[in-house]
Write a protein that holds these residues in place. Structure first.
Motif, mmCIF file in Angstrom:
data_model
loop_
_atom_site.group_PDB
_atom_site.id
_atom_site.type_symbol
_atom_site.label_atom_id
_atom_site.label_comp_id
_atom_site.label_asym_id
_atom_site.label_seq_id
_atom_site.Cartn_x
_atom_site.Cartn_y
_atom_site.Cartn_z
ATOM 1 N N UNK A 21 0.813 -1.225 0.000
ATOM 2 C CA UNK A 21 0.000 0.000 0.000
ATOM 3 C C UNK A 21 0.845 1.274 0.000
ATOM 4 N N UNK A 22 2.071 1.207 0.470
ATOM 5 C CA UNK A 22 2.898 2.415 0.594
ATOM 6 C C UNK A 22 3.528 2.708 -0.768
ATOM 7 N N UNK A 23 2.776 3.440 -1.580
ATOM 8 C CA UNK A 23 3.173 3.736 -2.949
ATOM 9 C C UNK A 23 2.459 5.016 -3.386
ATOM 10 N N UNK A 24 3.200 6.088 -3.659
ATOM 11 C CA UNK A 24 2.554 7.351 -4.021
ATOM 12 C C UNK A 24 2.016 7.406 -5.451
ATOM 13 N N UNK A 25 2.276 6.377 -6.265
ATOM 14 C CA UNK A 25 1.774 6.368 -7.636
ATOM 15 C C UNK A 25 0.247 6.404 -7.610
ATOM 16 N N UNK A 26 -0.317 7.418 -8.194
ATOM 17 C CA UNK A 26 -1.769 7.571 -8.223
ATOM 18 C C UNK A 26 -2.348 8.076 -6.905
ATOM 19 N N UNK A 27 -1.479 8.448 -5.974
ATOM 20 C CA UNK A 27 -1.932 8.961 -4.673
ATOM 21 C C UNK A 27 -1.284 10.334 -4.472
ATOM 22 N N UNK A 28 -1.886 11.340 -5.068
ATOM 23 C CA UNK A 28 -1.322 12.691 -5.074
ATOM 24 C C UNK A 28 -1.075 13.226 -3.665
ATOM 25 N N UNK A 29 -2.011 13.012 -2.760
ATOM 26 C CA UNK A 29 -1.867 13.522 -1.395
ATOM 27 C C UNK A 29 -0.668 12.862 -0.704
ATOM 28 N N UNK A 30 -0.519 11.554 -0.845
ATOM 29 C CA UNK A 30 0.622 10.859 -0.248
ATOM 30 C C UNK A 30 1.932 11.378 -0.821
ATOM 31 N N UNK A 31 1.982 11.567 -2.127
ATOM 32 C CA UNK A 31 3.189 12.086 -2.772
ATOM 33 C C UNK A 31 3.565 13.457 -2.206
#
Length: 86
Positions: free
Chosen positions: A23-33
């Motif tokens: 789950x720890x992957x910023x791809x496609x997760x703009x807020x996490x990035x």
């Protein structure tokens, strides 16, 4: 085989099933990035804990170009999980 300071996970046909949390992957997760770029690991820590609680034996950390230089040395992450990180 993947090791942390306290645990070893062995992957193989003759070994118990190994759950890898991804789950720890910023791809496609703009807020996490954006959080990673600011050095905010709160969402990473929450994702890690949720994966551990769901039975993960290993955590696969994919953070691409925004991979912080101090990762995984953050005190909160070290106390969140004792699993092997890859």
């Amino acid at each position: 085989m993947s090791r942390s300071k306290t645990k070893t996970a062995v992957i193989g046909f003759d070994q118990p099933f190994c759950v890898i949390g991804e789950r720890i992957n910023p791809t496609g997760r703009k807020v996490l990035s954006e959080e990673l770029e600011r050095g905010d690991f709160s969402r990473v820590e929450a994702d890690a804990l949720a994966q551990v609680m769901a039975g993960a034996n290993i955590l696969d950390i994919n953070s691409g170009a925004v991979f912080p230089t101090r990762w995984p040395k953050t005190p909160a992450m070290r106390t969140t999980t004792l699993l092997s990180l890859c």
